[in-house]
Design an enzyme around this catalytic site. Structure first.
Site, PDB file in Angstrom:
ATOM      1  N   PRO A  69       0.825  -1.220   0.000  1.00  0.00           N
ATOM      2  CA  PRO A  69       0.000   0.000   0.000  1.00  0.00           C
ATOM      3  C   PRO A  69       0.854   1.262   0.000  1.00  0.00           C
ATOM      4  CG  PRO A  69      -0.659  -1.514   1.763  1.00  0.00           C
ATOM      5  CD  PRO A  69       0.624  -2.042   1.196  1.00  0.00           C
ATOM      6  N   GLU A 120       4.075  -9.290   8.535  1.00  0.00           N
ATOM      7  CA  GLU A 120       4.022  -7.829   8.681  1.00  0.00           C
ATOM      8  C   GLU A 120       4.769  -7.130   7.556  1.00  0.00           C
ATOM      9  OE1 GLU A 120       2.034  -6.329  11.062  1.00  0.00           O
ATOM     10  OE2 GLU A 120       1.509  -8.456  11.161  1.00  0.00           O
ATOM     11  N   ARG A 123      -4.052  -9.573 -20.660  1.00  0.00           N
ATOM     12  CA  ARG A 123      -5.119  -9.242 -21.601  1.00  0.00           C
ATOM     13  C   ARG A 123      -4.679  -8.221 -22.637  1.00  0.00           C
ATOM     14  NH1 ARG A 123      -7.766  -4.936 -20.379  1.00  0.00           N
ATOM     15  NH2 ARG A 123      -9.814  -5.560 -21.119  1.00  0.00           N
ATOM     16  N   ASP A 155     -12.168  -0.446 -24.029  1.00  0.00           N
ATOM     17  CA  ASP A 155     -12.359  -0.523 -22.587  1.00  0.00           C
ATOM     18  C   ASP A 155     -12.265   0.819 -21.916  1.00  0.00           C
ATOM     19  OD1 ASP A 155     -12.506  -3.179 -22.741  1.00  0.00           O
ATOM     20  OD2 ASP A 155     -10.723  -3.604 -21.546  1.00  0.00           O
TER      21      ASP A 155
HETATM   22  C1  9WO Z   1       1.637  -3.176   4.469  1.00  0.00           C
HETATM   23  C2  9WO Z   1       1.437  -1.825   4.709  1.00  0.00           C
HETATM   24  C3  9WO Z   1       0.459  -1.119   5.392  1.00  0.00           C
HETATM   25  C4  9WO Z   1       0.552   0.288   5.434  1.00  0.00           C
HETATM   26  C5  9WO Z   1       1.582   0.936   4.763  1.00  0.00           C
HETATM   27  C6  9WO Z   1       2.553   0.202   4.065  1.00  0.00           C
HETATM   28  C7  9WO Z   1       2.459  -1.158   4.050  1.00  0.00           C
HETATM   29  N1  9WO Z   1       3.257  -2.053   3.438  1.00  0.00           N
HETATM   30  C8  9WO Z   1       2.773  -3.258   3.680  1.00  0.00           C
HETATM   31  C9  9WO Z   1       3.370  -4.443   3.136  1.00  0.00           C
HETATM   32  O1  9WO Z   1       4.267  -4.378   2.332  1.00  0.00           O
HETATM   33  N2  9WO Z   1       2.863  -5.605   3.549  1.00  0.00           N
HETATM   34  C10 9WO Z   1       3.330  -6.881   3.045  1.00  0.00           C
HETATM   35  C11 9WO Z   1       2.540  -7.272   1.819  1.00  0.00           C
HETATM   36  C12 9WO Z   1       3.114  -7.919   4.076  1.00  0.00           C
HETATM   37  C13 9WO Z   1       1.658  -8.030   4.484  1.00  0.00           C
HETATM   38  C14 9WO Z   1       0.808  -8.234   3.255  1.00  0.00           C
HETATM   39  N3  9WO Z   1       1.142  -7.352   2.195  1.00  0.00           N
HETATM   40  C15 9WO Z   1       0.249  -6.537   1.600  1.00  0.00           C
HETATM   41  C16 9WO Z   1       0.334  -5.944   0.363  1.00  0.00           C
HETATM   42  N4  9WO Z   1      -0.907  -6.212   2.159  1.00  0.00           N
HETATM   43  N5  9WO Z   1      -1.560  -5.370   1.332  1.00  0.00           N
HETATM   44  C17 9WO Z   1      -0.833  -5.216   0.223  1.00  0.00           C
HETATM   45  C18 9WO Z   1      -1.245  -4.411  -0.870  1.00  0.00           C
HETATM   46  C19 9WO Z   1      -0.490  -4.325  -2.010  1.00  0.00           C
HETATM   47  C20 9WO Z   1      -0.910  -3.527  -3.069  1.00  0.00           C
HETATM   48  N6  9WO Z   1      -2.052  -2.834  -2.979  1.00  0.00           N
HETATM   49  C21 9WO Z   1      -2.805  -2.897  -1.877  1.00  0.00           C
HETATM   50  C22 9WO Z   1      -2.421  -3.674  -0.796  1.00  0.00           C
END
Ligand code: 9WO
Length: 252
Positions: free
Chosen positions: A95, A122, A160, A175
Site C-alpha cells: 500500500p 508484517e 489481456r 475498454d
Molecule cells: C503493508 C502496509 C500497510 C501500510 C503501509 C505500508 C504497508 N506495506 C505493507 C506491506 O508491504 N505488507 C506486506 C505485503 C506484508 C503483508 C501483506 N502485504 C500486503 C500488500 N498487504 N496489502 C498489500 C497491498 C499491495 C498492493 N495494494 C494494496 C495492498
C-alpha cells in the site's frame, strides 16, 4: 514476456492461470507469457524451513527474513543469466507503493517482464527492499494479508494486453481507460427487464448516433465521478469540439 514470482504460496497461482483470458496467454497456440514460481520456503536454510522471525525492536507479528528472499532472487537471476534472458526489474506490492495505472500496465506488457515479490506477515526486512526492489506498486489504500492477489491482478492486466489473447482483437481498445475515460453502460437481452427498457438509440441501428451516445455516457460518467480524468484527457488533446460542447451542457 515473463514473470518470475517469489511467494510462500505458489499454489494460489495455478487455478487463476488455467482459466479464461489468462489461460490463453499462458497455454496453447497463442501463449505469449511465461510464469515461473519460486517458492520462498525452498530457500530457507534451517531444518524448520523458517522464512520469518520476530521483529527487532519488538512489536506484533513476524518479518520475512532477508536471507531466504535474497537467495530466491539470486536463483531468479541465475536462471535469467543461464537462459540468456534479460535481468528484469523487481516489483513489490505494498500500500506504500505508487498507484498502479493502465499506462504502467501497458509499459510492462511491452517489456521483457518483471520479478514479482509477494510479501506476507508484517512485511519484508527493509534491507531486502533497499537493496533489491526497483518499484513498489499499490492497488489502492487498503491492506491485504499478502502480495499474491496484487501480483495476480497485475499479471491479469498485462495478459489481456498481449496480442491474440482477447477474443476480439480490438475489444480492449474500447475498454474503460484505454482512452483515459470511464466506460459507457452496456445492455443486452431482454429489451425490457422489470419495466426498464434498454436506451432506444441502441436499438436504432444508427451507428453514428450509437457511437455519439456512448461517447457522451463516457464523458458524463467521467465528469461526475473522476473529473480529474477529463482534465487529463483535455491536456492530451483527446477531447473534440463536440465533446466540449456536450461537457458544457453538464456544467449548467
Ligand atoms: C503493508 C502496509 C500497510 C501500510 C503501509 C505500508 C504497508 N506495506 C505493507 C506491506 O508491504 N505488507 C506486506 C505485503 C506484508 C503483508 C501483506 N502485504 C500486503 C500488500 N498487504 N496489502 C498489500 C497491498 C499491495 C498492493 N495494494 C494494496 C495492498
Amino acid at each position: 514476456m515473463r514473470f518470475d514470482v517469489i511467494t510462500l504460496f505458489p499454489e494460489l497461482f495455478a487455478p487463476f492461470l488455467a482459466t479464461g483470458v489468462t489461460r490463453r496467454a499462458f497455454e496453447g497456440p497463442a501463449a505469449c507469457m511465461d510464469l515461473c514460481l519460486w517458492p520462498l520456503r525452498e530457500h530457507a536454510d534451517d531444518a524448520y524451513r523458517r522464512v520469518d522471525d520476530r521483529p527487532y525492536g519488538g512489536g506484533p507479528g513476524m518479518v520475512m527474513l532477508v536471507e531466504p528472499l535474497t537467495r530466491a532472487l539470486q536463483a531468479v537471476r541465475a536462471g535469467q543469466e543461464q537462459a540468456g534472458r534479460p535481468r528484469t526489474p523487481v516489483i513489490l506490492f505494498s500500500p506504500a507503493g505508487a498507484p498502479l495505472t493502465q499506462a504502467r500496465v501497458r509499459d510492462l506488457a511491452a517489456s521483457p517482464g518483471a520479478v514479482l515479490v509477494c510479501g506476507r506477515y508484517e512485511g519484508l526486512d527493509q534491507r531486502f527492499i533497499d537493496r533489491h526492489v526497483d518499484e513498489e506498486i499499490s492497488l489502492g489504500d487498503f491492506v491485504l494479508s499478502g502480495g499474491e492477489l496484487p501480483a495476480l491482478a497485475l499479471i491479469d492486466a498485462v495478459a489481456r494486453l498481449q496480442p491474440g489473447v482477447l477474443n476480439d482483437a480490438q475489444s480492449h481498445e474500447q475498454d474503460s481507460f484505454s482512452d483515459g475515460l470511464l466506460d459507457c453502460p452496456h445492455y443486452s437481452r431482454p429489451e425490457v427487464h422489470e419495466g426498464e427498457a434498454v436506451p432506444p438509440v441502441l436499438l436504432s441501428g444508427h451507428h453514428a448516433a450509437i457511437a455519439r451516445w456512448r461517447r457522451e455516457r463516457q464523458l458524463e460518467a467521467t465528469w461526475r465521478r473522476r473529473p480529474e480524468l477529463i482534465q487529463a484527457a483535455r491536456g492530451r488533446g483527446e477531447l473534440t469540439a463536440a465533446d466540449e460542447r456536450f461537457l458544457a451542457t453538464l456544467q449548467l
